[in-house]
Design an enzyme around this catalytic site. Structure first.
Site, PDB file in Angstrom:
ATOM      1  N   ASP A  36       0.802  -1.228   0.000  1.00  0.00           N
ATOM      2  CA  ASP A  36       0.000   0.000   0.000  1.00  0.00           C
ATOM      3  C   ASP A  36       0.832   1.273   0.000  1.00  0.00           C
ATOM      4  O   ASP A  36       1.860   1.377   0.670  1.00  0.00           O
ATOM      5  CB  ASP A  36      -0.939   0.044   1.199  1.00  0.00           C
ATOM      6  CG  ASP A  36      -1.789   1.303   1.190  1.00  0.00           C
ATOM      7  OD1 ASP A  36      -2.513   1.488   0.207  1.00  0.00           O
ATOM      8  OD2 ASP A  36      -1.696   2.100   2.140  1.00  0.00           O
ATOM      9  N   ASP A  55      -8.024   4.582   5.673  1.00  0.00           N
ATOM     10  CA  ASP A  55      -6.792   5.088   5.047  1.00  0.00           C
ATOM     11  C   ASP A  55      -6.275   6.320   5.804  1.00  0.00           C
ATOM     12  O   ASP A  55      -5.772   7.268   5.211  1.00  0.00           O
ATOM     13  CB  ASP A  55      -6.997   5.401   3.564  1.00  0.00           C
ATOM     14  CG  ASP A  55      -5.661   5.513   2.812  1.00  0.00           C
ATOM     15  OD1 ASP A  55      -4.599   5.309   3.443  1.00  0.00           O
ATOM     16  OD2 ASP A  55      -5.684   5.808   1.616  1.00  0.00           O
ATOM     17  N   GLY A  76      -2.803  12.163   1.443  1.00  0.00           N
ATOM     18  CA  GLY A  76      -3.358  11.478   2.609  1.00  0.00           C
ATOM     19  C   GLY A  76      -4.073  12.415   3.550  1.00  0.00           C
ATOM     20  O   GLY A  76      -3.784  13.617   3.580  1.00  0.00           O
TER      21      GLY A  76
END
Lengths: 316, 430
Positions: free
Chosen positions: B148, B307, B326
């Site tokens: 990831d 996430d 992010g």
């Protein structure tokens, strides 16, 4: 325009025309024997360029000096992260010099908008990535207006690498706000992925478009577009989209030929077309200073009377 | 010390009933019923008692980026969000690609407010070149492997890892899960937001939906070839959802997750040029948001995963291309799911708790039925309470929440980890 000039996006026709009208005043100052007025005396204008651009920087610097502003030049590398400094750190350092206006050039879209959130200074976008270059669009509109009186109903073709062009985005907005019809001429790979909501027509055939144009605006083509696989070769681009003498002959006799500079002679236009009497490329450069004076004055200026008298020559 | 959660509506995968829940000294549920008594009473009236949430996708940043988050602060944020287990992504520095780093993360996770479940990278250093010692990691209880942060680009290596993983099923006691961040970088690189109308207007280079969909497509084909157990991370496009729906209909062993930001925000948010909205995969269009919601409603997407990706203010105070992708997620996931999905509460809890618990192989202790004998990994949520998001007020060492200033409905009141009250009345105790 409220406090900053970040883009043509958000400006209406009246605001653009106010700036162009004001530009007339500054163009007149530029023709005086001493082209300098005290309008911004005591003010500080800083250029903060994260990307090389001698022309635009000198144009802003000249504009500021003609208004008697002090100027500072920060040539920053494009990657502040690599120095361990955030963009905000850089801006804070420059703001600590007490600047009134920050002229920002950055290779990434939106950076001047971010900086405007962090500083009390007026931020002027001098080109942000593939987004906008508002003073370029204003000087282009001014130049066309100078030659044709008004843009209403004009057919303007913008030719070349639209995808990566901040000049194209700002010009589409400015030209259409002023009443012109814009046609983008490029291979599909050099167009933005989506044109939804853009007030433009699209063509992949320059020869077909040329006879109907009142102005042909050529964009600079960067050679790295070939390694990126966007066009097969310079040769093929020139064959299809380069303005050479034969193609220029298809343009109406009173059409204008524009280019934001610096030109790649023999690429987007041939050497003989650059010196064609219909070319207004040098007018664009001259008008760039006047437009930038108008922008600086509008954002920082306090009194109109200060532009009506010349700065006395030192020692006289 | 025994604890009673008093007067709540208990909801788990077996159904719902109004009951007190008594937790014994051993950290397990002692009794479920009415009129129970214990040393400590925690009020649950007007609230829902649920098995704790399980996040399949958390970036805890430790080791390597402790200025952005630590396992301790991440776990605290998780507990405040109702989570009792966090699946830690391996893109740490050094990478969780060997027993030593995996054990370090597990050790640092002990005594925090959540159970920390390490994953292993699929390839050494997440470089996409060499397989990690999967057997060694499986022997240490690692059940999920993922690179990831990036997708595994090489289809031949992906096939080999799939084949190899099947040989480890017996050693793990269940199929090894290969979790893919689907992104063909040849198509996405140089793009910082979703490619489309907004990217074209904003002048930000985009990455097309097809960059994600091509890898979903490829991996479904390779699952058909190998029979490996595949999990698709953070699905964000209508096309991806449709591909997974068809793969499930064909009986292939695939599962999928979606994030709260992909079912609530669109690429229009990037118009602010604030990199708090920069994320991989990028925020997509209205049509994609609708498709993700439909996927969550019809079971195509099995779980909500955050996430959670903390970044310091400093890192986000850069231009849009240079700022890292992010956003925070742990403390807002439940409220967003409740507020935005239009699903009944039991469905929301299923997506947050027992379905992800099953994917992570944690069903023996997380997402369990609330009945005597089961570990007391529980949360108590108030579905009617409203609150206003503030990144600064969160437990995270970072504050990059894209929901800053939003008023949300649904708040976590208490969280119990193995019977210990780690959050009481919205305050972290660990």
């Amino acid at each position: 325009m409220t406090g900053h000039l970040l883009g043509i996006d958000g400006m209406d026709r009246a605001e653009i025309e106010e700036l162009l009208d004001l530009t007339d005043t500054f163009a007149e100052i530029g023709r005086r024997s001493i082209p300098r007025v005290p309008a911004l005396r005591g003010r500080t204008v800083a250029t903060l360029f994260f990307e090389d651009s001698t022309r635009t920087r000198i144009s802003f610097d000249t504009a500021a000096k003609r208004l008697s502003a002090d100027t500072l030049d920060f040539a920053a590398g494009s990657s502040s992260l690599s120095k361990g400094e955030s963009l905000r750190d850089t801006v804070d350092v420059i703001a600590s010099y007490g600047v009134d206006a920050l002229v920002v050039r950055h290779p990434m879209a939106g950076t001047p908008h971010r900086i405007a959130d962090w500083t009390d200074a007026a931020v002027i976008n001098a080109g942000d990535g593939a987004h906008e270059h508002p003073t370029q669009a204003l000087l282009d509109a001014y130049t066309i207006r100078q030659h044709r009186g008004a843009l209403d109903g004009m057919q303007i073709g913008i030719v070349g690498d639209i995808r990566h062009s901040r000049v194209a985005r700002s010009n589409v907005l400015a030209f259409s706000a002023l009443g012109a019809d814009v046609t983008l001429v490029a291979p599909p790979t050099l167009l933005p992925p989506s044109l939804a909501g853009w007030p433009v027509r699209v063509s992949h055939d320059l020869d077909e478009v040329l006879p109907s144009l009142d102005a042909c605006y050529l964009l600079r083509l960067q050679r790295e577009r070939i390694t990126e696989g966007l066009i097969p070769s310079i040769r093929e681009y020139v064959a299809d989209y380069g303005l050479d003498a034969a193609r220029a002959a298809r343009l109406p006799v009173d059409a204008l030929i524009c280019h934001p500079g610096p030109t790649n002679r023999g690429l987007e236009l041939s050497a003989e077309v650059a010196s064609d009497p219909r070319s207004v490329i040098l007018d664009q450069v001259v008008n760039g200073v006047s437009v930038r004076m108008a922008v600086l004055f509008l954002l920082l200026g306090s009194g109109r009377e200060l532009i009506d008298r010349s700065e006395p020559e030192v020692g006289s | 010390m025994t604890i009673v959660l008093r007067g709540g509506l208990v909801i788990d995968r077996s159904g719902e009933r109004v009951a007190d829940v008594e937790i014994g000294d051993d950290g397990r549920i002692a009794a479920v019923g009415t009129g129970l008594s214990g040393d400590v009473d925690l009020d649950a009236s007007g609230c829902v008692v649920s098995p704790g949430f399980v996040d399949l996708h958390t970036h805890l940043r430790e080791p390597g980026q402790e200025d952005a988050e630590t396992i301790e602060t991440g776990a605290r944020g998780g507990a405040l969000g109702g989570y009792t287990a966090l699946v830690a992504m391996p893109n740490t520095e050094p990478t969780m690609d060997c027993a030593a780093v995996v054990e370090l993360v597990r050790t640092l996770g002990r005594g925090t407010a959540c159970e920390i479940v390490p994953t292993g990278a699929m390839t050494v250093g997440r470089r996409g070149e060499d397989m990690v010692p999967m057997g060694e990691l499986v022997d240490r209880g690692i059940g999920i492997f993922t690179d990831d942060g990036t997708g595994l680009q090489d289809p031949r290596l992906m096939r080999r890892i799939m084949e190899y993983s099947i040989g480890l099923t017996r050693r793990l006691g269940r199929p090894v899960v290969l979790a893919q961040h689907c992104e063909v970088t040849a198509l996405s690189s140089g793009g910082y937001m979703h490619e489309g109308e907004w990217s074209s207007r904003l002048g930000i280079p985009g990455q097309p939906a097809e960059a994600e969909e091509l890898m979903v497509m490829r991996d479904i084909a390779l699952v058909r070839l190998t029979g490996a157990r595949m999990h698709f991370q953070h699905l964000s496009t209508a096309g991806s959802v449709a591909l997974v729906r068809d793969a499930k209909a064909a009986g292939l062993p695939v599962t999928a997750e979606a994030t709260p930001h992909h079912f609530t925000l669109t690429d229009a948010a990037c118009a602010s040029y604030d990199p708090v909205f920069k994320v991989h995969p990028p925020l997509r269009t209205d049509a994609d948001v609708t498709a993700v919601r439909e996927g969550l409603a019809d079971g195509t997407i099995d779980a909500i995963a955050t996430d959670h990706a903390p970044h310091t203010d400093h890192a986000k105070e850069l231009s849009f291309d240079q700022a890292p992708p992010g956003m925070l997620g742990l403390e807002t996931a439940f409220s967003l799911a409740l507020d935005e999905l239009g699903l009944d509460l039991p469905e929301v809890l299923a997506l947050l708790s027992w379905r992800p618990a099953a994917i992570a192989g944690l069903s023996d202790r997380h997402g369990t039925v609330v009945e005597p004998g089961n570990p007391a990994n529980l949360c108590v949520v108030d579905p009617d309470a409203t609150w206003t998001v503030s990144g600064r007020a969160m437990a995270s060492r970072s504050s990059n929440s894209p929901f800053e200033g939003r008023t949300l409905r649904g708040r976590v009141r208490h969280t119990l980890l193995a019977g210990e009250p780690v959050v009481v009345d919205g305050e972290a105790r660990r």
